[in-house]
Design an enzyme around this catalytic site. Structure first.
Site, PDB file in Angstrom:
ATOM      1  CB  CYS A   1      -7.462  -4.660  -5.432  1.00 11.64           C
ATOM      2  SG  CYS A   1      -8.960  -5.744  -5.166  1.00 11.64           S
ATOM      3  CG  HIS A   2      -5.362 -10.395  -6.421  1.00 11.80           C
ATOM      4  ND1 HIS A   2      -5.926  -9.709  -7.733  1.00 11.80           N
ATOM      5  CD2 HIS A   2      -4.443 -11.289  -6.921  1.00 11.80           C
ATOM      6  CE1 HIS A   2      -5.376 -10.452  -8.645  1.00 11.80           C
ATOM      7  NE2 HIS A   2      -4.434 -11.363  -8.267  1.00 11.80           N
TER       8      HIS A   2
ATOM      9  CD  GLU B   1      -2.011 -13.258  -9.725  1.00 13.20           C
ATOM     10  OE1 GLU B   1      -1.257 -12.613  -9.172  1.00 13.20           O
ATOM     11  OE2 GLU B   1      -3.171 -12.640 -10.379  1.00 13.20           O
TER      12      GLU B   1
ATOM     13  CE1 TYR C   1      -3.999  -2.267   0.429  1.00 10.78           C
ATOM     14  CE2 TYR C   1      -2.592  -3.240   2.036  1.00 10.78           C
ATOM     15  CZ  TYR C   1      -3.847  -3.214   1.519  1.00 10.78           C
ATOM     16  OH  TYR C   1      -4.869  -4.300   1.278  1.00 10.78           O
TER      17      TYR C   1
ATOM     18  CG  ASN D   1     -11.028  -2.790  -7.707  1.00 10.86           C
ATOM     19  OD1 ASN D   1     -11.733  -2.172  -8.731  1.00 10.86           O
ATOM     20  ND2 ASN D   1     -10.206  -3.932  -7.737  1.00 10.86           N
TER      21      ASN D   1
END
Length: 95
Positions: free
Chosen positions: A44-45, A73, A13, A36
């Site tokens: 945003c993850h 991912e 952040y 979001n």
């Protein structure tokens, strides 16, 4: 800026806040990502706290969902639940 974070990488952040123009806006960044409007478009993850931990109040299902999305991912979590930011942290020239 968040849209530029590649799969398998994360930013904090605070990093996003610095790029936005004020390093003290980390909470503002968190609030904006929590609201979001396009979760399938704005990843945003891929934004975590300064310790490399996911948000318990992740807007789309809690920290477990955020963790699962990152693991899909290729992001590996340490046994204490944090991400090694040296390994998975995104180092954009803008950050």
């Amino acid at each position: 800026m968040v849209c530029q974070i590649p799969k398998g990488k994360v930013a904090t952040y605070g990093q996003i806040a610095r790029v936005a123009g004020n390093p003290r806006w980390a909470r503002v960044v968190g609030y904006a990502l929590h609201n979001n409007p396009a979760p399938g478009v704005i990843p945003c993850h891929r934004v975590v706290n300064r310790e490399g931990k996911v948000a318990d109040s992740f807007a789309f299902g809690g920290g477990d969902i955020q963790r699962q999305m990152l693991e899909r991912e290729g992001v590996v979590f340490e046994t204490d639940g944090h991400i090694d930011l040296n390994r998975y942290g995104w180092q954009s020239s803008k950050l």
